[in-house]
Design an enzyme around this catalytic site. Structure first.
Site, PDB file in Angstrom:
ATOM      1  N   HIS A 149      -4.806  53.960  -0.226  1.00 60.71           N
ATOM      2  CA  HIS A 149      -4.670  52.777   0.642  1.00 60.71           C
ATOM      3  C   HIS A 149      -5.624  51.639   0.309  1.00 60.71           C
ATOM      4  O   HIS A 149      -5.680  50.663   1.050  1.00 60.71           O
ATOM      5  CB  HIS A 149      -4.899  53.151   2.109  1.00 60.71           C
ATOM      6  CG  HIS A 149      -3.858  54.044   2.680  1.00 60.71           C
ATOM      7  ND1 HIS A 149      -2.723  53.566   3.299  1.00 60.71           N
ATOM      8  CD2 HIS A 149      -3.762  55.384   2.710  1.00 60.71           C
ATOM      9  CE1 HIS A 149      -1.985  54.582   3.709  1.00 60.71           C
ATOM     10  NE2 HIS A 149      -2.585  55.703   3.360  1.00 60.71           N
TER      11      HIS A 149
ATOM     12  N   LYS B 144     -10.586  39.779   3.057  1.00 57.39           N
ATOM     13  CA  LYS B 144      -9.482  39.231   3.857  1.00 57.39           C
ATOM     14  C   LYS B 144      -9.669  37.734   4.124  1.00 57.39           C
ATOM     15  O   LYS B 144      -8.764  37.054   4.564  1.00 57.39           O
ATOM     16  CB  LYS B 144      -9.345  39.994   5.167  1.00 57.39           C
ATOM     17  CG  LYS B 144      -8.927  41.461   4.974  1.00 57.39           C
ATOM     18  CD  LYS B 144      -8.814  42.182   6.311  1.00 57.39           C
ATOM     19  CE  LYS B 144      -8.555  43.672   6.159  1.00 57.39           C
ATOM     20  NZ  LYS B 144      -7.135  43.996   5.916  1.00 57.39           N
TER      21      LYS B 144
ATOM     22  N   LYS C 285      -6.643  41.048  12.065  1.00 54.83           N
ATOM     23  CA  LYS C 285      -6.838  42.154  11.124  1.00 54.83           C
ATOM     24  C   LYS C 285      -8.315  42.522  11.151  1.00 54.83           C
ATOM     25  O   LYS C 285      -9.105  41.794  11.739  1.00 54.83           O
ATOM     26  CB  LYS C 285      -6.418  41.744   9.719  1.00 54.83           C
ATOM     27  CG  LYS C 285      -7.000  40.379   9.294  1.00 54.83           C
ATOM     28  CD  LYS C 285      -6.478  39.890   7.964  1.00 54.83           C
ATOM     29  CE  LYS C 285      -5.090  39.323   7.992  1.00 54.83           C
ATOM     30  NZ  LYS C 285      -4.063  40.240   7.514  1.00 54.83           N
ATOM     31  N   ARG C 286      -8.697  43.613  10.495  1.00 50.26           N
ATOM     32  CA  ARG C 286     -10.118  43.922  10.431  1.00 50.26           C
ATOM     33  C   ARG C 286     -10.878  42.793   9.745  1.00 50.26           C
ATOM     34  O   ARG C 286     -10.318  42.081   8.918  1.00 50.26           O
ATOM     35  CB  ARG C 286     -10.347  45.216   9.640  1.00 50.26           C
ATOM     36  CG  ARG C 286     -10.065  46.472  10.421  1.00 50.26           C
ATOM     37  CD  ARG C 286     -10.906  46.568  11.675  1.00 50.26           C
ATOM     38  NE  ARG C 286     -12.310  46.717  11.396  1.00 50.26           N
ATOM     39  CZ  ARG C 286     -13.008  47.840  11.547  1.00 50.26           C
ATOM     40  NH1 ARG C 286     -12.415  48.922  11.997  1.00 50.26           N
ATOM     41  NH2 ARG C 286     -14.290  47.887  11.266  1.00 50.26           N
TER      42      ARG C 286
ATOM     43  N   LYS D 135       4.613  42.871  10.970  1.00 48.92           N
ATOM     44  CA  LYS D 135       4.816  42.732  12.425  1.00 48.92           C
ATOM     45  C   LYS D 135       5.082  41.275  12.780  1.00 48.92           C
ATOM     46  O   LYS D 135       5.988  40.953  13.563  1.00 48.92           O
ATOM     47  CB  LYS D 135       3.579  43.235  13.181  1.00 48.92           C
ATOM     48  CG  LYS D 135       3.353  44.725  13.035  1.00 48.92           C
ATOM     49  CD  LYS D 135       1.932  45.155  13.383  1.00 48.92           C
ATOM     50  CE  LYS D 135       1.679  46.534  12.777  1.00 48.92           C
ATOM     51  NZ  LYS D 135       0.252  46.915  12.749  1.00 48.92           N
TER      52      LYS D 135
ATOM     53  N   THR E 228       0.059  45.351   7.018  1.00 51.79           N
ATOM     54  CA  THR E 228       1.193  45.707   7.871  1.00 51.79           C
ATOM     55  C   THR E 228       1.321  44.704   9.011  1.00 51.79           C
ATOM     56  O   THR E 228       2.401  44.514   9.553  1.00 51.79           O
ATOM     57  CB  THR E 228       1.039  47.137   8.447  1.00 51.79           C
ATOM     58  OG1 THR E 228      -0.302  47.295   8.906  1.00 51.79           O
ATOM     59  CG2 THR E 228       1.344  48.184   7.392  1.00 51.79           C
TER      60      THR E 228
END
Ligand code: 26V
Length: 748
Positions: free
Chosen positions: A299, A490, A484-485, A596, A592
């Site tokens: 992952h 990111k 998100k985290r 969504k 993910t």
């Protein structure tokens, strides 16, 4: 029939709700559903798949379970007659036994498998405290324990009769199973182990991710991993012996075990240990059985997340496992030599190197299949991270692009959009998600209806934010969301700079005709991750300033919602227009949240990374906003020598980035903002300046955000773009993903 509906309805009608608080009602109704829902015994399947995962980020079970059981609407009606709004149960908090994407994916997979009638069961840990609750103190994140069981745990059943012992060198621990039913076409089971027996033993299932920056922390983490892997594998083997005797050759015929990342990889060694020690199976034969049983999903490509265990630590607490790992390592070496691998190649693939045991290499060696979670990610595994293993064992590698369950992420969180879809194409999509594609070609006609739905979901979201976070957002603002985290790769920091550039442009008049917009952030940072925490503080400072600026706050607002979790996500994905997916290309395995948001009609503003690529491929480049460096660009930049300071020569960038250090904002004297500034401009001992290429991508990011803003002016055209995303989102259902796992890997 999944459930004795009549019994449930009668029970609910007869429920005396007087003088009962929400928690009491929640427990009584849930218990009633459990009694009626599990009345039908699980049909035993000959061959089962098991999903071993350190994390299951389930979220709130109440509404989801009632939906799966087919009684959600009736429950709402009956409760309404009693004067109870079913939304009161939103005060029951989530079971957050996971950190982020990996844990939520596990929960979506269980939901999909049950929905499809496939026998997939989960095994994990029943943490006493899940992911911390986030609070903000003066804009800084603080962490509070997540005592999720204080509401009761009516969806779990403790199975005293099936507890087991897991042994470490220095103690024996009782593993007590708690079973949660997973409702769907068939009722599957999530079995979470709780550690008991002594204070020391209980620590094993106390916290999700205890800090592992000390030796004690590392040992605890290793104990957690072994604890649930050993309990799960031990149980499966016992069951096998009961059903089939000592026919171990048949073990892999009845059991497929999926390892969710490297955390449960010790299950491989444990199976071999049990077979050789308890049943005297020959080592080579035992290893062959393991090779047919296990599969591994990777992952992340971030090196810091690839687990390696120091041999001394393993030897100290798990001496038998240590001995077996050494044996496996030697066997691997022998096999690799036999097929002609060079020394260097053997070293790269070795289970053990310099007394460090690589869980990824162990998985690569033993597992039947290895998969990445989006097409690009799997390609990167093959080309870079696991290049040598791919060269010798190409047949093991397979891609399984992630997915999300449309039951929670569309039907449950967006009833209004679901109803619009029903009207347009009928209700068949609810049981067969591929029918969502029938929306293609109808999007123009649905644009006005969609715009109304989106406006309503935004109104609900803004009300929720106002109530929870105290921030007011005017009606109909365009919503950009990055949820998100919090992690440097990111690039929430890049969004912060982009917002500052837009703000400055609005103030000096260089940006005109701007459609009023809000940027919504939601994220938790690991508690010891200083830079991520500084980013949270920075964005909170920006929000305070911008929201208070009367000159611009009719046009631009910013909010960082507190304690972002599955339930908050359900509101945000439904109410957003733009999905910000801006990771450095090559680093987000899949994402993910992107799926969504897409399914709820947000356009993606993102880089060519992870599953964004497949999203854009399906929904059309013209309906999304792709910008920034590609994986190839990043490789080239690294080779040429990337010089971030050159990009700071642009005055707009310089002004935004300097805001970290020029006194515009205060980091409360922590030095956190200076550290962020330095990480971009000079680097640190362990990395070059701006190693996530924030400054390189910033210009094209701001352009993309402004392009979206301009396009939004034509609401109808923009709504069609959004609907095209909904219409093409079926592929990102975890039903599709699970079917692929079931067919290609598990053969169930
Ligand atoms: C773990 C760690 C632990 C050590 C500190 C740095 C670090 C950074 C990242 C991670 C990620 C752990 C694995 C994970 O959660 N991966 C996520 O899995 C999702 C489901 O496949 C996928 O959508 C996300 O892209 C991926 O980041």
């Amino acid at each position: 029939m999944l459930m004795d509906k009549e019994k449930f309805i009668a029970g609910l009608n007869g429920l005396d709700s007087n003088n009962k608080d929400v928690i009491c009602l929640y427990n009584e109704i849930s218990a009633l559903a459990m009694r009626c829902g599990t009345a039908e015994a699980e049909k035993p399947a000959a061959r089962n798949a098991y999903y071993l995962s350190m994390e299951f980020l389930i979220g709130r079970s109440f509404y989801n379970n009632l939906l799966e059981l087919g009684v959600l609407e009736e429950t709402a009606e009956i409760l309404a007659k009693k004067g109870i709004d079913i939304s009161v149960f939103e005060e029951i908090e989530d079971a957050a036994l996971g950190n982020g994407g990996l844990g939520r994916l596990a929960a979506c997979f269980l939901d999909s498998a049950a929905g499809l009638g496939l026998p997939l069961h989960g095994y994990g840990i029943r943490y006493r405290y899940g992911l911390f609750k986030q609070a903000f103190k003066n804009g800084f994140q603080t962490e509070l324990p997540d005592d999720w069981q204080r509401f009761g745990d009516p969806w779990s059943v403790r199975r005293e009769d099936e507890k087991r012992t897991v042994s470490f060198a220095d103690m024996s621990v009782t593993a007590v199973p708690y079973d949660m039913p997973v409702f769907g076409k068939r009722t599957n089971r999530l079995r979470l182990w709780q550690a008991e027996g002594s204070d020391e033993a209980e620590k094993i299932s106390e916290y999700l991710y205890p800090a592992d920056d000390t030796e004690d922390g590392k040992i605890l983490r290793l104990r957690q991993e072994y604890f649930f892997s050993a309990a799960s594998v031990g149980e499966l083997l016992d069951k096998h012996v009961k059903a089939h005797g000592r026919n171990f050759e048949a073990f892999a015929r009845y059991n497929a075990i999926q390892l969710n990342d490297t955390h449960p990889v010790l299950a491989i060694a444990e199976l071999v240990r049990l077979l050789t020690a308890d049943y005297k199976v020959d080592f080579a034969a035992a290893l062959e059985i393991a090779k047919k049983t296990f599969s591994y999903t990777n992952h992340t490509v971030l090196p810091e997340a690839l687990e390696c265990w120091n041999g001394d630590i393993i030897k100290k607490i798990l001496p038998d496992i240590y001995a077996l790992l050494v044996k496996i390592h030697l066997k691997q070496k022998e096999e690799l030599l036999a097929i002609g691998c060079a020394e260097k190649e053997i070293a790269e693939m070795a289970v053990c190197a310099y007394n460090c045991f690589s869980m990824a290499n162990l998985a690569l060696y033993v597992c039947k299949t290895v998969n990445g979670v989006a097409r690009l990610h799997t390609e990167i595994l093959k080309d870079s991270l696991f290049k040598t293993a791919y060269c010798y064992f190409p047949e093991k590698f397979t891609n399984k692009t992630n997915g999300i369950t449309q039951r929670r992420w569309l039907m449950l969180c967006n009833k209004e959009l679901s109803a619009l879809i029903d009207k347009a194409i009928g209700t068949g999509w609810r049981s067969d998600i591929s029918e969502l594609g029938k929306l293609c070609g109808k999007t123009a006609g649905l644009a006005d209806g969609f715009a109304e739905v989106k406006a309503e979901k935004k109104r609900q979201l803004f009300d929720y934010i106002k109530a929870r976070d105290g921030v007011e957002i005017p009606r109909n603002f365009l919503v950009y969301a990055q949820v998100k985290r919090l992690h440097e790769y990111k690039r929430q920091l890049m969004t912060a700079f982009a917002i500052l550039e837009i703000y400055n442009g609005l103030k000096d008049g260089s940006i005109k005709d701007f459609a009023p917009s809000v940027f919504i952030f939601g994220a938790k940072s690991a508690s010891g991750y200083r830079r991520a925490k500084a980013v949270i503080k920075f964005i909170n400072e920006i929000a305070v300033k911008i929201n208070a600026d009367a000159q611009t706050n009719g046009l631009l607002r910013v909010v960082f919602v507190c304690n972002y979790n599955v339930s908050y996500a359900e509101k945000i994905v439904a109410g957003s227009d733009v999905s910000l997916q801006v990771s450095t290309a090559g680093l987000e395995a899949s994402g993910t949240g992107n799926m969504k948001l897409m399914m709820n009609g947000a356009v993606t503003c993102g880089t060519m990374d992870g599953a964004n690529i497949e999203i854009v491929e399906r929904a059309g480049a013209e309906n999304n906003y792709i910008f920034g460096a590609t994986v190839e660009d990043i490789e080239r930049l690294k080779k040429e020598g990337y010089k971030p300071l050159e990009y700071l020569e642009r005055p707009a960038h310089a002004r935004a980035v300097n805001a970290l250090v020029d006194g515009s904002f205060s980091d409360g004297g922590t030095g956190g903002f200076k550290e962020l500034y330095d990480s971009l401009t000079v680097g640190a001992g362990w990395h070059a300046a701006d190693n996530y290429f924030v400054l390189y991508d910033l210009e094209s990011y701001v352009d993309a955000l402004l392009k979206i803003n301009a396009d939004y002016k034509d609401r109808r055209v923009f709504a069609i773009k959004q609907l095209e995303n909904v219409a093409n989102s079926a592929y990102f259902s975890s039903d599709r993903t699970i079917k692929e796992y079931a067919e290609d890997i598990w053969e169930i």
